[in-house]
Design a protein around this motif. Structure first.
Motif, PDB file in Angstrom:
ATOM      1  N   ALA A   8      -4.297   3.227  12.824  1.00  0.00           N
ATOM      2  CA  ALA A   8      -3.773   2.045  12.154  1.00  0.00           C
ATOM      3  C   ALA A   8      -4.084   2.084  10.655  1.00  0.00           C
ATOM      4  O   ALA A   8      -3.227   1.773   9.820  1.00  0.00           O
ATOM      5  CB  ALA A   8      -4.348   0.778  12.787  1.00  0.00           C
ATOM      6  N   VAL A   9      -5.296   2.467  10.300  1.00  0.00           N
ATOM      7  CA  VAL A   9      -5.665   2.576   8.886  1.00  0.00           C
ATOM      8  C   VAL A   9      -4.803   3.626   8.197  1.00  0.00           C
ATOM      9  O   VAL A   9      -4.320   3.430   7.066  1.00  0.00           O
ATOM     10  CB  VAL A   9      -7.158   2.917   8.753  1.00  0.00           C
ATOM     11  CG1 VAL A   9      -7.510   3.242   7.298  1.00  0.00           C
ATOM     12  CG2 VAL A   9      -8.022   1.765   9.243  1.00  0.00           C
ATOM     13  N   ASP A  10      -4.581   4.749   8.889  1.00  0.00           N
ATOM     14  CA  ASP A  10      -3.743   5.805   8.320  1.00  0.00           C
ATOM     15  C   ASP A  10      -2.319   5.320   8.087  1.00  0.00           C
ATOM     16  O   ASP A  10      -1.704   5.608   7.063  1.00  0.00           O
ATOM     17  CB  ASP A  10      -3.740   7.008   9.264  1.00  0.00           C
ATOM     18  CG  ASP A  10      -2.821   8.116   8.774  1.00  0.00           C
ATOM     19  OD1 ASP A  10      -3.172   8.783   7.788  1.00  0.00           O
ATOM     20  OD2 ASP A  10      -1.741   8.298   9.373  1.00  0.00           O
ATOM     21  N   ARG A  11      -1.766   4.553   9.035  1.00  0.00           N
ATOM     22  CA  ARG A  11      -0.394   4.061   8.889  1.00  0.00           C
ATOM     23  C   ARG A  11      -0.300   2.994   7.800  1.00  0.00           C
ATOM     24  O   ARG A  11       0.717   2.905   7.105  1.00  0.00           O
ATOM     25  CB  ARG A  11       0.109   3.505  10.223  1.00  0.00           C
ATOM     26  CG  ARG A  11       0.261   4.535  11.321  1.00  0.00           C
ATOM     27  CD  ARG A  11       1.311   5.585  10.985  1.00  0.00           C
ATOM     28  NE  ARG A  11       0.762   6.692  10.175  1.00  0.00           N
ATOM     29  CZ  ARG A  11       1.501   7.611   9.575  1.00  0.00           C
ATOM     30  NH1 ARG A  11       2.817   7.566   9.648  1.00  0.00           N
ATOM     31  NH2 ARG A  11       0.936   8.573   8.882  1.00  0.00           N
ATOM     32  N   LEU A  12      -1.338   2.174   7.656  1.00  0.00           N
ATOM     33  CA  LEU A  12      -1.336   1.196   6.567  1.00  0.00           C
ATOM     34  C   LEU A  12      -1.353   1.906   5.217  1.00  0.00           C
ATOM     35  O   LEU A  12      -0.692   1.474   4.262  1.00  0.00           O
ATOM     36  CB  LEU A  12      -2.528   0.255   6.692  1.00  0.00           C
ATOM     37  CG  LEU A  12      -2.487  -0.748   7.850  1.00  0.00           C
ATOM     38  CD1 LEU A  12      -3.787  -1.544   7.914  1.00  0.00           C
ATOM     39  CD2 LEU A  12      -1.300  -1.700   7.712  1.00  0.00           C
ATOM     40  N   SER A  13      -2.081   2.986   5.141  1.00  0.00           N
ATOM     41  CA  SER A  13      -2.066   3.775   3.905  1.00  0.00           C
ATOM     42  C   SER A  13      -0.702   4.397   3.679  1.00  0.00           C
ATOM     43  O   SER A  13      -0.216   4.479   2.542  1.00  0.00           O
ATOM     44  CB  SER A  13      -3.136   4.872   3.972  1.00  0.00           C
ATOM     45  OG  SER A  13      -4.431   4.320   4.104  1.00  0.00           O
ATOM     46  N   ALA A  14      -0.051   4.829   4.779  1.00  0.00           N
ATOM     47  CA  ALA A  14       1.252   5.471   4.660  1.00  0.00           C
ATOM     48  C   ALA A  14       2.317   4.521   4.127  1.00  0.00           C
ATOM     49  O   ALA A  14       3.279   4.961   3.483  1.00  0.00           O
ATOM     50  CB  ALA A  14       1.689   6.026   6.016  1.00  0.00           C
ATOM     51  N   VAL A  15       2.163   3.215   4.380  1.00  0.00           N
ATOM     52  CA  VAL A  15       3.137   2.255   3.872  1.00  0.00           C
ATOM     53  C   VAL A  15       2.650   1.603   2.578  1.00  0.00           C
ATOM     54  O   VAL A  15       3.087   0.506   2.216  1.00  0.00           O
ATOM     55  CB  VAL A  15       3.456   1.173   4.936  1.00  0.00           C
ATOM     56  CG1 VAL A  15       4.154   1.784   6.125  1.00  0.00           C
ATOM     57  CG2 VAL A  15       2.195   0.432   5.378  1.00  0.00           C
ATOM     58  N   ARG A  16       1.723   2.284   1.919  1.00  0.00           N
ATOM     59  CA  ARG A  16       1.302   1.936   0.554  1.00  0.00           C
ATOM     60  C   ARG A  16       0.569   0.608   0.462  1.00  0.00           C
ATOM     61  O   ARG A  16       0.762  -0.159  -0.491  1.00  0.00           O
ATOM     62  CB  ARG A  16       2.514   1.940  -0.376  1.00  0.00           C
ATOM     63  CG  ARG A  16       3.298   3.240  -0.367  1.00  0.00           C
ATOM     64  CD  ARG A  16       4.580   3.115  -1.140  1.00  0.00           C
ATOM     65  NE  ARG A  16       5.433   4.304  -1.003  1.00  0.00           N
ATOM     66  CZ  ARG A  16       6.668   4.394  -1.440  1.00  0.00           C
ATOM     67  NH1 ARG A  16       7.225   3.354  -2.055  1.00  0.00           N
ATOM     68  NH2 ARG A  16       7.375   5.503  -1.275  1.00  0.00           N
TER      69      ARG A  16
END
Length: 649
Positions: free
Chosen positions: A438-446
């Motif tokens: 989830a943290v990785d995906r939040l980073s992926a969406v800036r």
């Protein structure tokens, strides 16, 4: 949450009610301990004594102190009342949640039964159940508990329906989460406050009802006693000693008032509206294949799907019940989306854009019916019966971005936990691994400082961040298709551009297909490769996005484009508008639905509905449904003339 409860205590009413409730509960706990022995002491030399300094409320027919017995009776009276409230809440929650769990068909029967029960006065129900369960404390508890259950069930139904209609519940359903898990994780936490408030108010009512049953001889039986039983005994001696009846009556009044005032003050302090009106509950629709023998297909056969085809929709129809019979707000929609392609759907409100998206994502209500000759995602037939495998496929291969970012997430849970639920449920990850994802995906969406943001609640995010986090939830799996329903409507212009840039970047990085629904023609032109224009439930034009502003053929499409001002718009002239009103889905005319608003309409337009076909005079990937496609519009009418592009027939 703690701050909101503190606000309750800061009001005079809230503080007074809290003190009263605490005093009543303390009396229930400490009363038998402090005065139990004195309350049972028999003094035959002081029978039916008047109030005095030694016996403030006098004595009963065995010489026992009435005031001490009232204080001791607090425990049994309040304990039985609270137990009845617990029964009311449990049964009410069960009945109120059943329509959500079992679907509309059986749910309507449950709702009807609850509505009938609510129509009866609570006292009559309590007396009926008291006769059924028999005389005594147990029977009275069950009687009052079941009599109060319909009210809790009605409230629960309303609250559950309101929460179930929100986008974060629809997102959980798209992710394949079961209804029981959705109920306990997403619905019940969001309706806990009004239920607690009503339970508090219900405690006062239950106390009064229980005392009434005991007073009538149907509740607590000797040698046990509660306030109702003491009131019954006091009434028999009221002409000898009025305090014998006034003391237990005053105790019932004060305790009931304390619970009711506390509940009302909590409701005001927390801003709880327990009278929320009913909402439509969206549930998965029944999807059945179309019998092509009785459907117009425009001459197209069901050829095999290409390998790069992500979404294939043929002759999609949605039918909903109406006041005068079935209504078809979506009529024969056919389109496909390939890998990495972006298809925009535009049209006025009520044209069927969002309902088309809901049909694709299986979110049309149980009362609706979705028909299609073909409805496939990555080759998987979405018309087939629901299975765990298909739910997993939908949860990882399809992402839905809803219109309102404020309702995209469950306000009762942290953002990271809600994103992690997708990975835990569908990919078998542990909770720790899911949170890392989830943290990785939040980073992926800036989203900046994703580890900290993952531990925050939705209300701590701005509107644009919530929308990006919603896109991040879709990226928890490996989506092949993103369906974005008005994803920028509630956002300011700067944030709109950020969201659109993010969607474009995701498309480019992973060849994700995109279906973008919007009212904004300019947005669709910027983002999409192809545009479908819908009117009255059907596609009236399907054309490349680069042709939308300059080479549109349908009068409706040209009117939509002309209604959007640009840098060349003459500020001295009124803005272009489309005359008339959109056609209601329940009142679609036999011919072209746009005929009454179209300046080119003829008698043929009002009699024959034109098919959606490629126009031989333009590109083969440009389809239009119009008998006068490309003809010049009369002077002064909304729309750009295209006579320089297409010669009139």
């Amino acid at each position: 949450m703690h701050g909101r409860w503190r606000r309750v205590l800061r009001t005079p009413l809230g503080l007074t009610a809290t003190v009263l409730v605490v005093a009543v509960l303390a009396l229930a706990v400490l009363g038998p301990v402090l005065w139990g022995t004195g309350a049972e002491a028999v003094d035959t030399d002081d029978i039916l004594a008047q109030p005095s300094a030694e016996h403030w409320a006098g004595t009963d027919n065995l010489g026992r102190d009435i005031l001490l017995r009232v204080l001791v009776a607090a425990r049994l009276s309040i304990m039985l009342a609270l137990l009845a409230v617990v029964i009311s809440m449990v049964v009410g929650l069960l009945l109120g949640s059943l329509p959500f769990l079992v679907g509309s068909r059986f749910g309507r029967l449950v709702s009807a039964a609850v509505n009938i029960a609510v129509a009866f006065p609570g006292v009559l129900l309590a007396l009926f159940f008291a006769v059924v369960f028999g005389v005594g404390a147990t029977g009275a508890v069950l009687a009052i508990g079941l009599a109060g259950a319909p009210g809790f069930a009605r409230l629960t139904q309303t609250l559950v329906a309101g929460v179930a209609a929100r986008d974060f519940v629809a997102a959980a359903r798209i992710a394949g989460v079961g209804r029981v898990r959705i109920l306990f994780r997403h619905v019940l936490p969001n309706i806990a406050e009004p239920l607690v408030v009503n339970a508090t108010i219900g405690a006062g009512s239950a106390l009064l009802s229980f005392s009434a049953l005991s007073f009538l001889g149907l509740g607590v039986q000797p040698p046990s006693y509660d306030w109702g039983r003491l009131l019954y005994d006091g009434i028999g001696a009221i002409y000898v000693n009025a305090a014998a009846a006034l003391a237990p009556g005053l105790a019932v009044l004060l305790a009931g008032l304390a619970f009711n005032l506390f509940g009302e003050s909590v409701a005001k302090g927390l801003g709880v509206d327990v009278g929320t009106g009913p909402h439509t509950v969206h549930r998965t629709a029944r999807i059945r294949p179309v019998d092509r023998s009785d459907r117009e297909t425009g001459g197209a056969e069901l050829e095999a799907a290409p390998s790069d085809l992500v979404l294939d929709v043929r002759d999609l129809e949605v039918t909903l019940p109406g006041a005068s019979g079935p209504v078809r707000p979506v009529r024969g929609v056919t389109f496909s989306v390939r890998r990495g392609e972006a298809v925009g759907i535009v049209g006025e409100s009520g044209s069927g854009k969002s309902l088309t998206a809901l049909a694709i994502t299986r979110l049309v209500g149980d009362e609706g019916r979705v028909d299609a000759a073909r409805l496939e995602l990555l080759g998987h037939d979405l018309r087939a019966p629901d299975t765990a495998v298909r739910r997993r496929m939908l949860g990882t291969s399809l992402a839905m971005v809803f219109q309102d970012p404020m309702t995209s997430f469950n306000p009762a849970h942290r953002i990271g936990g809600q994103l992690a639920e997708v990975a835990i449920h569908h990919q078998g990850m542990s909770r720790r691994a899911g949170l890392r994802r989830a943290v990785d995906r939040l980073s992926a969406v800036r989203i900046p400082d994703a580890p900290t943001r993952a531990r925050q609640y939705p209300h701590q995010f701005s509107g644009g961040m919530r929308q990006r986090a919603m896109i991040g939830m879709g990226l928890m799996g490996t989506p092949a298709l993103i369906v974005a329903d008005e994803p920028t409507t509630a956002l300011d212009v700067t944030v709109q551009q950020q969201v659109l840039d993010l969607l474009a970047a995701i498309r480019a990085a992973d060849e994700v297909a995109l279906v973008l629904i919007s009212h904004d023609v300019a947005v669709v032109t910027e983002v999409c490769d192809r545009v479908m224009v819908m009117y009255a439930g059907r596609v009236v034009e399907d054309l490349p996005a680069t042709d939308l502003a300059t080479a549109a053929l349908h009068p409706y499409t040209r009117a939509l484009v002309a209604a959007v001002p640009d840098m060349t718009t003459d500020l001295a002239e009124p803005l272009a508008t489309i005359p008339g009103r959109p056609v209601a889905p329940a009142d679609v005319p036999p011919g072209c639905a746009y005929a009454d608003r179209c300046p080119l309409a003829t008698a043929r337009c009002r009699d024959e509905d034109p098919p959606l076909v490629a126009d031989p005079r333009v590109r083969p990937d440009h389809r239009v449904a119009c008998w006068h496609a490309g003809e010049p519009l009369p002077a002064g009418q909304a729309g750009r003339n295209t006579d320089e592009l297409v010669e009139s027939p």
